[in-house]
Enzyme design. Structure first.
Site, PDB file in Angstrom:
ATOM      1  N   TYR A  64       5.578   3.330   1.310  1.00 14.28           N
ATOM      2  CA  TYR A  64       4.105   3.460   1.301  1.00 14.28           C
ATOM      3  C   TYR A  64       3.752   4.706   0.574  1.00 14.28           C
ATOM      4  O   TYR A  64       2.874   5.257   0.945  1.00 14.28           O
ATOM      5  CB  TYR A  64       3.531   3.227   2.336  1.00 14.28           C
ATOM      6  CG  TYR A  64       3.819   2.004   3.428  1.00 14.28           C
ATOM      7  CD1 TYR A  64       4.436   0.918   2.700  1.00 14.28           C
ATOM      8  CD2 TYR A  64       3.337   1.949   4.588  1.00 14.28           C
ATOM      9  CE1 TYR A  64       4.809  -0.376   3.483  1.00 14.28           C
ATOM     10  CE2 TYR A  64       3.365   0.589   5.497  1.00 14.28           C
ATOM     11  CZ  TYR A  64       4.038  -0.270   4.814  1.00 14.28           C
ATOM     12  OH  TYR A  64       4.474  -1.597   5.393  1.00 14.28           O
ATOM     13  N   HIS A 132      16.673 -10.575   3.269  1.00 12.47           N
ATOM     14  CA  HIS A 132      17.840 -10.965   3.765  1.00 12.47           C
ATOM     15  C   HIS A 132      17.993 -10.529   5.182  1.00 12.47           C
ATOM     16  O   HIS A 132      18.918  -9.801   5.555  1.00 12.47           O
ATOM     17  CB  HIS A 132      18.908 -10.367   2.833  1.00 12.47           C
ATOM     18  CG  HIS A 132      18.726 -10.763   1.496  1.00 12.47           C
ATOM     19  ND1 HIS A 132      18.271 -10.185   0.349  1.00 12.47           N
ATOM     20  CD2 HIS A 132      19.252 -11.843   0.735  1.00 12.47           C
ATOM     21  CE1 HIS A 132      18.270 -10.524  -0.857  1.00 12.47           C
ATOM     22  NE2 HIS A 132      18.857 -11.707  -0.677  1.00 12.47           N
TER      23      HIS A 132
HETATM   24  N1  LIG Z   1       7.466  -5.510   5.298  1.00 13.82           N
HETATM   25  C1  LIG Z   1       6.384  -4.872   5.764  1.00 13.82           C
HETATM   26  O1  LIG Z   1       6.941  -4.336   6.948  1.00 13.82           O
HETATM   27  C2  LIG Z   1       5.027  -5.003   5.744  1.00 13.82           C
HETATM   28  C3  LIG Z   1       4.600  -5.928   4.698  1.00 13.82           C
HETATM   29  C4  LIG Z   1       3.250  -6.030   4.476  1.00 13.82           C
HETATM   30  C5  LIG Z   1       2.578  -5.306   5.394  1.00 13.82           C
HETATM   31  N2  LIG Z   1       2.901  -4.326   6.297  1.00 13.82           N
HETATM   32  C6  LIG Z   1       2.117  -3.647   7.215  1.00 13.82           C
HETATM   33  O2  LIG Z   1       0.888  -4.448   7.914  1.00 13.82           O
HETATM   34  C7  LIG Z   1      -0.278  -3.834   7.444  1.00 13.82           C
HETATM   35  C8  LIG Z   1      -1.234  -4.849   6.984  1.00 13.82           C
HETATM   36  O3  LIG Z   1      -0.724  -5.925   5.915  1.00 13.82           O
HETATM   37  P1  LIG Z   1      -1.551  -6.028   4.613  1.00 13.82           P
HETATM   38  O4  LIG Z   1      -2.178  -4.535   4.319  1.00 13.82           O
HETATM   39  O5  LIG Z   1      -0.418  -6.660   3.758  1.00 13.82           O
HETATM   40  O6  LIG Z   1      -2.407  -7.130   5.024  1.00 13.82           O
HETATM   41  P2  LIG Z   1      -3.898  -7.467   5.781  1.00 13.82           P
HETATM   42  O7  LIG Z   1      -4.208  -6.471   6.888  1.00 13.82           O
HETATM   43  O8  LIG Z   1      -3.656  -8.740   6.082  1.00 13.82           O
HETATM   44  O9  LIG Z   1      -4.953  -7.286   4.760  1.00 13.82           O
HETATM   45  C9  LIG Z   1      -5.361  -6.020   4.253  1.00 13.82           C
HETATM   46  C10 LIG Z   1      -6.310  -6.146   3.048  1.00 13.82           C
HETATM   47  O10 LIG Z   1      -7.584  -6.807   3.629  1.00 13.82           O
HETATM   48  C11 LIG Z   1      -8.722  -6.058   3.223  1.00 13.82           C
HETATM   49  N3  LIG Z   1      -9.558  -6.006   4.757  1.00 13.82           N
HETATM   50  C12 LIG Z   1      -9.261  -5.566   5.865  1.00 13.82           C
HETATM   51  N4  LIG Z   1     -10.385  -5.980   6.879  1.00 13.82           N
HETATM   52  C13 LIG Z   1     -11.111  -6.468   5.722  1.00 13.82           C
HETATM   53  C14 LIG Z   1     -12.732  -7.144   6.160  1.00 13.82           C
HETATM   54  N5  LIG Z   1     -13.154  -6.902   7.320  1.00 13.82           N
HETATM   55  N6  LIG Z   1     -13.171  -7.646   5.114  1.00 13.82           N
HETATM   56  C15 LIG Z   1     -12.805  -7.761   4.086  1.00 13.82           C
HETATM   57  N7  LIG Z   1     -11.335  -7.416   3.724  1.00 13.82           N
HETATM   58  C16 LIG Z   1     -10.929  -6.691   4.673  1.00 13.82           C
HETATM   59  C17 LIG Z   1      -8.073  -4.747   2.930  1.00 13.82           C
HETATM   60  O11 LIG Z   1      -9.193  -4.177   1.971  1.00 13.82           O
HETATM   61  P3  LIG Z   1     -10.034  -2.802   2.633  1.00 13.82           P
HETATM   62  O12 LIG Z   1      -9.273  -1.721   2.471  1.00 13.82           O
HETATM   63  O13 LIG Z   1     -11.091  -2.913   1.460  1.00 13.82           O
HETATM   64  O14 LIG Z   1     -10.645  -3.080   3.731  1.00 13.82           O
HETATM   65  C18 LIG Z   1      -6.995  -4.947   2.501  1.00 13.82           C
HETATM   66  O15 LIG Z   1      -6.958  -5.237   0.867  1.00 13.82           O
HETATM   67  C19 LIG Z   1       0.005  -2.966   6.092  1.00 13.82           C
HETATM   68  O16 LIG Z   1      -0.791  -2.026   5.957  1.00 13.82           O
HETATM   69  C20 LIG Z   1       1.495  -2.426   6.530  1.00 13.82           C
HETATM   70  O17 LIG Z   1       1.294  -1.502   7.591  1.00 13.82           O
HETATM   71  C21 LIG Z   1       4.169  -4.440   6.426  1.00 13.82           C
END
Ligand SMILES: NC(=O)c1ccc[n+]([C@@H]2O[C@H](COP(=O)([O-])OP(=O)(O)OC[C@H]3O[C@@H](n4cnc5c(N)ncnc54)[C@H](OP(=O)(O)O)[C@@H]3O)[C@@H](O)[C@H]2O)c1
Length: 260
Positions: A64, A132
């Site tokens: 990140y 994978h």
């Molecule tokens: N492979 C991996 O290990 C992996 C992959 C993906 C994610 N992750 C982890 O999981 C976390 C979450 O996944 P993600 O960030 O992909 O997806 P998420 O939590 O499903 O969605 C985040 C997005 O939703 C928006 N959002 C959040 N709350 C909101 C609300 N109340 N109203 C409108 N929009 C909202 C955020 O924008 P704003 O900033 O404008 O609120 C952001 O763009 C990541 O930050 C990371 O820590 C891990």
């Protein structure tokens, strides 16, 4: 805020955790809208808001961008307020992801995370899968390397942020302390394995509960109501969105709509 035991780790996590991709990386991300990486003052306000709401879990990763190093600097003097989850296996440099699941990389990556996060112990370290899952869990000795760092007291809990239901099932069978699973209204393939994880003592963190911003509060409600979910890692840099997300989950708790 509602709290849950994270499997058998002994860690008690808030049902909403804070994902920190957007604190350090704005390239090659799948969010629906472009965004500006927040400055230190904005991140401190976001962290203060999260604490006020009762959130105690931060999710970061070497992949990140500057997220780990910024958290290390900004959490100085308040590290004890937080459980920190980071990862090994993926590095994002010069706009590209590179993967390395060898034990050597695991050791150097964990030491680098300890330095960047300015701490002497990482609460959770997950393998950052490239997709994978089965190969990673069986071929390189990645999990064993994490276990040795756990035995050395540098890491409290280990596991994988996997990409498939089969990967989750194998991770649980392999004795992972924690898995990070994908679950939202559109992606429910892992719901059954998530529900089974707790019986094996495995804690479950959820990523993409809002479909990386393509889904709304109904998706968050759906995820919070699924059995086996310990903490939903929501990635936001907007304190108002964070408050709104906690409100959505708190309302379910008030109406006894959360599983035990
Ligand atoms: N492979 C991996 O290990 C992996 C992959 C993906 C994610 N992750 C982890 O999981 C976390 C979450 O996944 P993600 O960030 O992909 O997806 P998420 O939590 O499903 O969605 C985040 C997005 O939703 C928006 N959002 C959040 N709350 C909101 C609300 N109340 N109203 C409108 N929009 C909202 C955020 O924008 P704003 O900033 O404008 O609120 C952001 O763009 C990541 O930050 C990371 O820590 C891990």
């Amino acid at each position: 805020m509602h709290y849950r035991q994270l499997g058998n780790t002994g860690l008690r996590v808030s049902l909403i955790g804070l994902g920190t991709v957007k604190l350090g990386r704005d390239q090659q991300v799948k969010y629906p809208r472009p965004f500006r990486i927040p400055d230190d003052r904005e991140v401190l306000y976001l962290l203060d808001t999260a604490r006020e709401l009762g959130i105690n879990l931060l999710d970061t990763a070497p992949a990140y961008g500057t997220s780990e190093a910024r958290l290390g600097r900004l959490l100085q003097g308040r590290r004890a307020d937080w459980l920190v989850c980071t990862k090994v296996g993926e590095v994002f440099e010069d706009g590209r992801s590179r993967y390395d699941f060898t034990p050597e990389h695991v050791h150097s990556s964990v030491r680098r995370s300890l330095e960047r996060l300015q701490t002497d112990c990482l609460d959770i370290v997950l393998i950052h899968s490239d997709g994978h899952d089965l190969e990673i869990l069986t071929r390189y000795g990645t999990l064993d390397a994490l276990r040795s760092l756990q035995q050395a007291g540098l890491v409290r809990a280990v596991g994988i942020s996997h990409k498939s239901a089969e990967g989750a099932a194998l991770a649980i069978a392999a004795g992972c302390d924690v898995i990070m699973a994908t679950l939202n209204l559109e992606e429910q393939a892992e719901a059954a394995v998530i529900a089974r994880a707790g019986a094996a003592g495995c804690g479950v963190l959820i990523k993409k509960a809002l479909g990386s911003g393509h889904a709304g509060p109904d998706s968050l409600r759906f995820v919070a109501a699924q059995p086996g979910v310990c903490s939903i890692i929501v990635g936001t840099i907007d304190p108002a969105h964070l408050r709104e997300n906690v409100r959505v989950v708190d309302a379910l708790a008030e109406h006894s709509q959360l599983p035990e």
